[in-house]
Design a protein around this motif. Structure first.
Motif, mmCIF file in Angstrom:
data_model
loop_
_atom_site.group_PDB
_atom_site.id
_atom_site.type_symbol
_atom_site.label_atom_id
_atom_site.label_comp_id
_atom_site.label_asym_id
_atom_site.label_seq_id
_atom_site.Cartn_x
_atom_site.Cartn_y
_atom_site.Cartn_z
ATOM 1 N N GLU A 50 0.816 -1.220 0.000
ATOM 2 C CA GLU A 50 0.000 0.000 0.000
ATOM 3 C C GLU A 50 0.847 1.266 0.000
ATOM 4 O O GLU A 50 0.309 2.374 -0.049
ATOM 5 N N LEU A 52 2.682 2.422 2.499
ATOM 6 C CA LEU A 52 2.480 3.119 3.771
ATOM 7 C C LEU A 52 3.734 3.077 4.631
ATOM 8 O O LEU A 52 4.305 2.000 4.854
ATOM 9 N N LYS A 53 4.145 4.233 5.140
ATOM 10 C CA LYS A 53 5.196 4.285 6.141
ATOM 11 C C LYS A 53 4.557 4.160 7.522
ATOM 12 O O LYS A 53 3.340 4.250 7.674
ATOM 13 N N GLN A 54 5.394 3.994 8.550
ATOM 14 C CA GLN A 54 4.859 3.749 9.888
ATOM 15 C C GLN A 54 3.980 4.889 10.373
ATOM 16 O O GLN A 54 2.859 4.668 10.873
ATOM 17 N N HIS A 55 4.436 6.123 10.230
ATOM 18 C CA HIS A 55 3.641 7.255 10.718
ATOM 19 C C HIS A 55 2.378 7.457 9.879
ATOM 20 O O HIS A 55 1.341 7.893 10.400
ATOM 21 N N GLU A 56 2.457 7.095 8.593
ATOM 22 C CA GLU A 56 1.275 7.231 7.728
ATOM 23 C C GLU A 56 0.202 6.232 8.125
ATOM 24 O O GLU A 56 -0.995 6.562 8.144
ATOM 25 N N LEU A 57 0.609 5.012 8.440
ATOM 26 C CA LEU A 57 -0.372 4.017 8.888
ATOM 27 C C LEU A 57 -0.978 4.452 10.218
ATOM 28 O O LEU A 57 -2.199 4.326 10.410
ATOM 29 N N ASP A 59 -1.451 7.469 11.371
ATOM 30 C CA ASP A 59 -2.396 8.555 11.120
ATOM 31 C C ASP A 59 -3.705 8.023 10.528
ATOM 32 O O ASP A 59 -4.802 8.444 10.927
ATOM 33 N N ALA A 60 -3.582 7.087 9.562
ATOM 34 C CA ALA A 60 -4.779 6.527 8.936
ATOM 35 C C ALA A 60 -5.627 5.766 9.949
ATOM 36 O O ALA A 60 -6.867 5.856 9.944
ATOM 37 N N GLN A 63 -7.620 8.072 12.274
ATOM 38 C CA GLN A 63 -8.835 8.580 11.634
ATOM 39 C C GLN A 63 -9.940 7.532 11.653
ATOM 40 O O GLN A 63 -11.114 7.860 11.875
ATOM 41 N N ASP A 77 3.948 6.291 15.473
ATOM 42 C CA ASP A 77 4.737 5.355 14.674
ATOM 43 C C ASP A 77 5.417 4.297 15.537
ATOM 44 O O ASP A 77 5.676 3.192 15.076
ATOM 45 N N GLU A 102 -8.778 -0.936 7.568
ATOM 46 C CA GLU A 102 -7.787 -0.315 6.694
ATOM 47 C C GLU A 102 -7.314 -1.271 5.603
ATOM 48 O O GLU A 102 -7.171 -0.893 4.440
#
Length: 464
Positions: A50, A52-57, A59-60, A63, A77, A102
């Motif tokens: 996908e 996705l980096k650690q901080h991006e996952l 954040d997702a 939400q 993260d 997700e």
């Protein structure tokens, strides 16, 4: 030379460099499914697929937590890092729900494990729970959970037998069927890895006869081989290289020539994907030397048809044509009713024609390649959707290389999936990229080229 290299006759060379850096495992594969290691390679593979980096996952997921609790989640993260390293094996309920939403699969399919019972005296119960909780879905339907293990040989160690082996084999058959119908990808890859890990865990925590142990090694190699193939089809050579090492070792321990032959075939395709054509040829030659090819004409036909493309890419034109002749003759000699390993069920007349078309394309005989691809599609089984798109793409390439631009455009356009179909696999997208370049050359600044560019962009955005 390492153990895997010796098993491969020293042809493939060491794969370890792709996995280890400065004596430590690459962080993306840290604590993978290898024995004596812990961690979550399944979640890592999903995140990579996908992008996705650690901080991006994190954040997702925060939400998503907000969507069903009304309050933003507090994941950072470091929480994701703990999941990847295996420090946290079972996230909290809200986190699990967010993860499942997700990625569209269960927490177990993401590599998480429920806490084991604390009573060490009931070891078998924990092994049975480990087996029962692992249920995996294919896009065609659910793969049934592997049944509970039988009674123990002692108070603390369960004993497994052929009945349990047959349950694992049933799961393998369904993975093969799903791949044949729709193709590989990260979902199939992670599912196959989960079963490979399960088989390894059960064997490590149980007693069994030598016959059962060898069959379990076979199944661990078979599941890992399916993960290897899924990564190849998804155009992920780094992950595929990792699986190749593991599958090779397990296949050697199984002592079974048919699974070794299968791994040779995957090794050849992986080498081709990375542009190492001499290595691909060597792997095909090694497969050709398998005792199965001497005994069974169908295996001989399969290896000869694959060998032809490798020879053609290396400029060995006469040898390639000779291999195609061997493949065709051996196929006619083969008894189609003979019981064989499930993974080879894909090789029928359609596949023989398709592989012959690929060899002719590598030889530059695009008119003959087109004829083979037409026959491949005519003989194709209705449920083999992956192969239909794959060989239709090659048919379009053979047509445009002969200058039949409008016909090629029509052919290639039929490959795009409808909204209710799964996205194209990595290999299929790569073929459409090749066609896009060819169309841009032959039909530059035309309405046809503009229409194709729009549809091609939509498909790429859909994949993202």
């Amino acid at each position: 030379m390492n153990w895997a290299d010796r098993q491969l006759g020293g042809v493939l060379g060491s794969r370890k460099a792709a996995i280890f850096t400065q004596g430590r495992m690459h962080p993306e594969y840290t604590n993978s499914y290898f024995e004596h290691m812990t961690g979550n390679v399944l979640l890592a593979a999903r995140m990579k697929a996908e992008g996705l980096k650690q901080h991006e996952l994190a954040d997702a997921l925060n939400q998503r937590i907000a969507s069903f609790t009304g309050r933003l989640g507090t994941l950072q993260d470091r929480h994701v890092r703990n999941w990847l390293t295996g420090k946290t094996k079972w996230p909290h309920a809200r986190q699990r729900r967010a993860l499942e939403e997700e990625f569209g699969c269960t927490a177990v399919e993401l590599g998480f494990r429920r806490p084991q019972p604390r009573q060490a005296a009931h070891r078998q119960a924990s092994v049975e729970e480990s087996v029962k909780r692992r249920q995996f879905a294919t896009s065609a339907g659910a793969i049934s959970a592997v049944a509970a293990l039988p009674g123990t040989a002692s108070a603390s160690t369960p004993r497994i037998g052929m009945t349990d082996v047959y349950r694992f084999e049933s799961a393998f058959y369904q993975i093969v069927a799903a791949d044949n119908a729709r193709g590989g990808g990260v979902r199939l890859e992670t599912r196959a890895l989960s079963f490979a890990k399960l088989v390894t865990d059960v064997q490590a925590n149980s007693t069994a006869s030598q016959r059962v142990r060898q069959r379990l090694y076979y199944l661990a190699a078979a599941f890992t081989g399916s993960a290897l193939w899924a990564a190849i089809e998804d155009q992920e050579p780094e992950r595929a290289n990792q699986h190749l090492d593991r599958a090779t070792r397990l296949a050697g321990l199984s002592g079974n020539p048919d699974i070794q032959l299968r791994i040779w075939g995957h090794a050849s395709m992986l080498a081709t994907q990375t542009g190492n054509f001499s290595e691909s040829l060597a792997a095909c030659e090694a497969a050709k030397a398998s005792p199965l090819c001497r005994r069974d004409p169908l295996y001989r036909s399969l290896t000869a048809s694959r060998l032809a493309s490798s020879q053609a890419r290396m400029g060995e034109r006469t040898q390639a044509r000779r291999s195609l002749a061997v493949a065709a003759q051996a196929f006619e000699q083969a008894d189609q009713q003979t019981s064989r390993a499930p993974w080879v069920a894909f090789y029928d007349r359609s596949e023989l024609e398709g592989l012959s078309g690929l060899a002719m394309s590598d030889l530059g005989r695009h008119d003959q390649a087109e004829a083979h691809f037409h026959r491949a599609l005519a003989h194709l089984r209705p449920d083999y959707e992956r192969n239909r798109k794959y060989y239709t793409s090659h048919l379009a390439l053979s047509q445009i290389r002969q200058g039949d631009v409008e016909l090629a455009y029509t052919t290639a356009s039929s490959v795009f999936p409808t909204h209710d179909e799964a996205p194209l696999t990595g290999r299929q997208r790569k073929l459409l990229t090749k066609f896009s370049h060819a169309l841009a050359t032959h039909a530059k600044d035309t309405d046809m080229a503009a229409s194709w560019a729009e549809r091609y962009a939509d498909e790429r955005n859909r994949h993202r």
